[in-house]
Design a protein around this motif. Sequence first.
Motif, PDB file in Angstrom:
ATOM      1  N   ALA A  81       0.836  -1.207   0.000  1.00 49.03           N
ATOM      2  CA  ALA A  81       0.000   0.000   0.000  1.00 49.03           C
ATOM      3  C   ALA A  81       0.871   1.257   0.000  1.00 49.03           C
ATOM      4  O   ALA A  81       0.558   2.237  -0.687  1.00 49.03           O
ATOM      5  CB  ALA A  81      -0.939  -0.006   1.205  1.00 49.03           C
ATOM      6  N   CYS A  82       1.973   1.237   0.752  1.00 49.90           N
ATOM      7  CA  CYS A  82       2.898   2.384   0.762  1.00 49.90           C
ATOM      8  C   CYS A  82       3.507   2.595  -0.621  1.00 49.90           C
ATOM      9  O   CYS A  82       3.578   3.731  -1.108  1.00 49.90           O
ATOM     10  CB  CYS A  82       4.012   2.173   1.787  1.00 49.90           C
ATOM     11  N   ILE A  83       3.952   1.525  -1.242  1.00 47.25           N
ATOM     12  CA  ILE A  83       4.563   1.638  -2.571  1.00 47.25           C
ATOM     13  C   ILE A  83       3.538   2.153  -3.574  1.00 47.25           C
ATOM     14  O   ILE A  83       3.853   3.017  -4.398  1.00 47.25           O
ATOM     15  CB  ILE A  83       5.175   0.291  -3.006  1.00 47.25           C
ATOM     16  N   ASP A  84       2.315   1.652  -3.492  1.00 51.02           N
ATOM     17  CA  ASP A  84       1.260   2.158  -4.385  1.00 51.02           C
ATOM     18  C   ASP A  84       1.049   3.650  -4.180  1.00 51.02           C
ATOM     19  O   ASP A  84       0.920   4.413  -5.143  1.00 51.02           O
ATOM     20  CB  ASP A  84      -0.061   1.420  -4.147  1.00 51.02           C
ATOM     21  N   ARG A  85       1.015   4.092  -2.933  1.00 49.00           N
ATOM     22  CA  ARG A  85       0.812   5.515  -2.644  1.00 49.00           C
ATOM     23  C   ARG A  85       1.982   6.340  -3.172  1.00 49.00           C
ATOM     24  O   ARG A  85       1.789   7.412  -3.727  1.00 49.00           O
ATOM     25  CB  ARG A  85       0.650   5.705  -1.129  1.00 49.00           C
ATOM     26  N   LEU A  86       3.202   5.841  -3.003  1.00 50.76           N
ATOM     27  CA  LEU A  86       4.373   6.570  -3.500  1.00 50.76           C
ATOM     28  C   LEU A  86       4.331   6.724  -5.013  1.00 50.76           C
ATOM     29  O   LEU A  86       4.733   7.752  -5.549  1.00 50.76           O
ATOM     30  CB  LEU A  86       5.670   5.857  -3.087  1.00 50.76           C
ATOM     31  N   ARG A  87       3.874   5.703  -5.673  1.00 46.86           N
ATOM     32  CA  ARG A  87       3.798   5.764  -7.130  1.00 46.86           C
ATOM     33  C   ARG A  87       2.725   6.743  -7.602  1.00 46.86           C
ATOM     34  O   ARG A  87       2.885   7.397  -8.622  1.00 46.86           O
ATOM     35  CB  ARG A  87       3.518   4.380  -7.699  1.00 46.86           C
ATOM     36  N   LYS A  88       1.635   6.826  -6.854  1.00 45.34           N
ATOM     37  CA  LYS A  88       0.522   7.692  -7.239  1.00 45.34           C
ATOM     38  C   LYS A  88       0.777   9.157  -6.919  1.00 45.34           C
ATOM     39  O   LYS A  88       0.367  10.034  -7.652  1.00 45.34           O
ATOM     40  CB  LYS A  88      -0.759   7.250  -6.525  1.00 45.34           C
TER      41      LYS A  88
END
Length: 181
Positions: A81-88
Amino acid sequence: MGAPSDAELLAAHRAGDRHAFGELVARYRNRMWGIAVRTLRHPEDAADVVQEALVAAYRGAGAYRGEASVRTWLHRILVNACIDRLRKERRHVTVPLADIEPRERRQDVATDVVTRLSVVDALAELPPHQRVAVVLVDVQGWPVDEVADVLEVPVGTVKSRCARGRVRLGALLGHLREEER
């Protein structure tokens, strides 16, 4: 009889116990938030991501296969979820000064604040996979093999991500060594 294990709590949750998942949340929420805030740099984003991860775990408990510990499974969901947020989101945020150490442990408040903000800014410059590895290993103190389980990569990959991240951090934070002289 002691407290139920994580696996027992998850099994109880899957069997319909309405309180079991709440116990898991109580055990891991603070650790998860610590990882999220160090990875994402913004307390509100961290809180959102922890909530998203816990909701995903709650809903996806039936898919838990038991191949990793419940702790590892929860943290894997959080890291993803953190990686997804960083990408977005690629936004610049500040770190609240409330995270600074208590006054009695500080020698120079201004230097501490500048150092902390420099480290946070430098971490933000790392690619997401390096940042997560460095946060888990170097900031949170997790063993490399557990981080490998959470990230679902070989131990060598975690080590290389940390090594590359440390080299990059060294270059980004070299000015701090110069200021000490």
